[in-house]
Design an enzyme around this catalytic site. Structure first.
Site, PDB file in Angstrom:
ATOM      1  N   ARG A   1       7.661   2.716   0.454  1.00 53.57           N
ATOM      2  CA  ARG A   1       7.968   1.446   0.049  1.00 53.57           C
ATOM      3  C   ARG A   1       8.167   1.182  -1.189  1.00 53.57           C
ATOM      4  O   ARG A   1       7.597   1.899  -2.279  1.00 53.57           O
ATOM      5  CB  ARG A   1       7.077   0.472   0.650  1.00 53.57           C
TER       6      ARG A   1
ATOM      7  N   GLU B   1       1.442   1.510  -4.242  1.00 52.61           N
ATOM      8  CA  GLU B   1       2.372   0.447  -4.108  1.00 52.61           C
ATOM      9  C   GLU B   1       2.891   0.354  -5.171  1.00 52.61           C
ATOM     10  O   GLU B   1       2.506   0.300  -6.501  1.00 52.61           O
ATOM     11  CB  GLU B   1       1.795  -0.509  -3.423  1.00 52.61           C
TER      12      GLU B   1
ATOM     13  N   GLN C   1       7.868 -12.064  -2.968  1.00 55.88           N
ATOM     14  CA  GLN C   1       7.655 -11.904  -1.570  1.00 55.88           C
ATOM     15  C   GLN C   1       6.988 -13.419  -1.198  1.00 55.88           C
ATOM     16  O   GLN C   1       6.118 -13.891  -1.605  1.00 55.88           O
ATOM     17  CB  GLN C   1       6.351 -10.901  -1.096  1.00 55.88           C
TER      18      GLN C   1
ATOM     19  N   ASP D   1       3.901 -10.178  -3.914  1.00 50.88           N
ATOM     20  CA  ASP D   1       4.309  -9.646  -5.181  1.00 50.88           C
ATOM     21  C   ASP D   1       5.575 -10.242  -5.720  1.00 50.88           C
ATOM     22  O   ASP D   1       6.491 -10.751  -5.009  1.00 50.88           O
ATOM     23  CB  ASP D   1       4.932  -8.113  -4.780  1.00 50.88           C
TER      24      ASP D   1
HETATM   25  C1  FRU Z   1       2.028  -4.949  -2.022  1.00 54.42           C
HETATM   26  C2  FRU Z   1       2.932  -4.823  -0.795  1.00 54.42           C
HETATM   27  C3  FRU Z   1       3.860  -3.850  -0.866  1.00 54.42           C
HETATM   28  C4  FRU Z   1       4.876  -4.405   0.127  1.00 54.42           C
HETATM   29  C5  FRU Z   1       4.687  -5.849  -0.009  1.00 54.42           C
HETATM   30  C6  FRU Z   1       4.894  -6.493   1.396  1.00 54.42           C
HETATM   31  O1  FRU Z   1       1.356  -5.958  -2.109  1.00 54.42           O
HETATM   32  O2  FRU Z   1       2.064  -4.524   0.273  1.00 54.42           O
HETATM   33  O3  FRU Z   1       3.697  -2.569  -0.924  1.00 54.42           O
HETATM   34  O4  FRU Z   1       6.322  -4.030  -0.194  1.00 54.42           O
HETATM   35  O5  FRU Z   1       3.466  -6.196  -0.400  1.00 54.42           O
HETATM   36  O6  FRU Z   1       4.603  -7.859   1.226  1.00 54.42           O
END
Ligand code: FRU
Length: 484
Positions: free
Chosen positions: A145, A204, A40, A24
């Site tokens: 989250r 998410e 990420q 993300d």
């Molecule tokens: C979405 C997700 C989020 C989480 C992140 C972890 O792709 O699963 O919900 O915070 O990736 O890398």
């Protein structure tokens, strides 16, 4: 390892990690006139692992400079299982990050603030975690989250993605000072949820985009609809937010390349919304380990939110990536292949496709001379659909040959197609209404052709095409990873 400029699947104008895993985008914000974007990143392996927040910055949305990672699992106070997704909010004149800190498998909301005006160094709050999953709510999968924080006239609001009794939801909080949060409850009442299928088991990365006061556009709630074992798609619910609840209207698909585009970030930038998402890989782990990198960020898109759905356009800034223009003017007789006078794996196409009796127009991209590999974009007037067909996209059996279809797209007799082909990435906007992102991994050295075929009647393809030029990451050093 096929890393580096010789890797034909590496994009040039999309951001991708030089090595390791990307998912993300996070914390997108405009600060001091510059666009800061985080994502990420698991640098040590091209498979998901405890992520840090990698950081890039841009003046023009097209070229980016890497900065050191903003948040890492090593930084105290510890969230050793990773700094998961979240958002940046300007609070009292300063950017503040809210993210998901994970420790011993528990997800919780954490806060971090920059130590300098360039947003290079960040400090996690000593009070972390600042909010934890409520023990009296029926939370499934431990999902709590991806906090998103924004300002209302009477104070601050936050939503956090979760699953209540196995159904996707967002928990809604309010705060007077932006520090002490009180839970208001689920953002959307269960009995108000549209019955449209595919709402997901977890939401998410929820975002709530408040309409401009000026027009009668709706508010928009965006979320990733997660289902067991697979990331599915991103939805946008138009509706009305009244400060306490979101009352949904219709549900829209944000991008039709299912499993492709996910977890977008959206910011208000002057009078436009800008969206950037993650475009996932669609090949096996084995292929990723061989490549050494995984995941790309989409190009930014301008989004307009109307009562009848969303409109998309690539921002004018991206014209800065163009090489020399090639004019396209192709008459396509029925059922005959017409090779367009442009070639390459890194192209922008801006085409006007006119139906002259054809049922469909097939546009083959990344096509080998012998046609054994091709990624096909189909404009289907007869069934009012746009599709990507990847059954022949790659002869590598490790690539996923999925087909993605967008139905009821309102395809005009003269359809505007704006597409980027970039190594293994395909992003298309048709008619300003339908966005479709997907991946393709041809292995033929000559998978560079663009071929149009009008099916069942004639069509005409006119417009412009450009090679697009990268790399978009400005750095002589360590590529996107930045210094560690
Ligand atoms: C979405 C997700 C989020 C989480 C992140 C972890 O792709 O699963 O919900 O915070 O990736 O890398």
């Amino acid at each position: 390892m096929s890393e580096g400029p010789t890797d034909p699947h590496r994009p040039r104008v999309h951001l991708a990690p030089r090595r390791g895993w990307l998912n993300d985008p996070n914390g997108f914000v405009r600060w001091n006139g510059r666009y800061h974007l985080f994502f990420q990143h698991h640098p040590s392996r091209p498979l998901w692992g405890p992520p840090e927040w990698a950081h890039v910055v841009s003046d023009d949305l097209a070229h980016w400079t890497p900065l050191p990672p903003a948040l890492t699992p090593e930084m105290p106070p510890a969230d050793p299982d990773g700094c998961w997704s979240g958002s940046t909010t300007i609070m009292n004149g300063r950017p503040v990050v809210h993210y998901t800190g994970v420790r011993d498998g528990e997800q919780a909301t954490c806060r971090a603030e920059p130590l300098d005006d360039g947003l290079v160094r960040w400090r996690k709050s000593r009070d972390n975690p600042i909010a934890v999953a409520p023990t009296d709510a029926p939370i499934s999968y431990g999902a709590y989250r991806d906090p998103f924080v924004w300002q209302e006239p009477d104070g601050w609001r936050m939503i956090v993605g979760t699953s209540l009794d196995g159904r996707g939801a967002a928990l809604h909080y309010a705060s007077d000072d932006g520090r002490a949060w009180r839970l208001l409850g689920p953002l959307v009442d269960d009995d108000a949820m549209p019955t449209a299928r595919g709402q997901g088991r977890i939401w998410e990365c929820p975002l709530l985009l408040r309409r401009d006061g000026a027009d009668d556009a709706p508010d928009l709630l965006i979320y990733g609809a997660w289902n067991q074992g697979a990331l599915v798609h991103v939805s946008g619910m138009t509706g009305r937010y009244d400060g306490q609840r979101f009352v949904p209207g219709a549900v829209h698909r944000i991008d039709h390349g299912d499993h492709g585009f996910y977890a977008p970030q959206v910011i208000r930038d002057g009078d436009r919304w800008l969206m950037i998402g993650w475009i996932q890989e669609q090949r096996s782990d084995e292929a990723l380990l061989e490549a050494g990198w995984a995941g790309v960020l989409s190009l930014p898109r301008e989004v307009r939110i109307g009562a009848d759905g969303l409109r998309y356009a690539f921002p004018p800034e991206l014209a800065g990536l163009r090489g020399r223009e090639v004019r396209i003017d192709a008459a396509c007789p029925a059922d005959r292949e017409v090779r367009l006078p442009i070639e390459g794996r890194h192209l922008e196409l801006r085409l006007r496709v006119e139906r002259r009796g054809a049922r469909q127009l097939a546009l083959d991209l990344l096509r080998t001379r012998d046609g054994r590999e091709r990624t096909r974009l189909v404009l289907d007037w007869e069934s009012d659909a746009v599709a990507t067909e990847k059954d022949r996209a790659s002869r590598d059996p490790r690539a996923t040959p999925a087909r993605h279809v967008a139905s009821s797209v309102g395809l005009d007799a003269v359809a505007e197609v704006h597409a980027y082909v970039d190594g293994s990435v395909l992003e298309v906007i048709v008619g300003g209404r339908t966005a479709l992102s997907t991946r393709a991994y041809p292995i033929g050295a000559d998978a560079t052709g663009v071929v149009a075929t009008a099916i069942g009647g004639a069509a005409e393809v006119t417009g412009s095409a450009w090679p697009v030029q990268g790399p978009v990451m400005r750095s002589g050093r360590d590529g996107i990873d930045g210094p560690h």
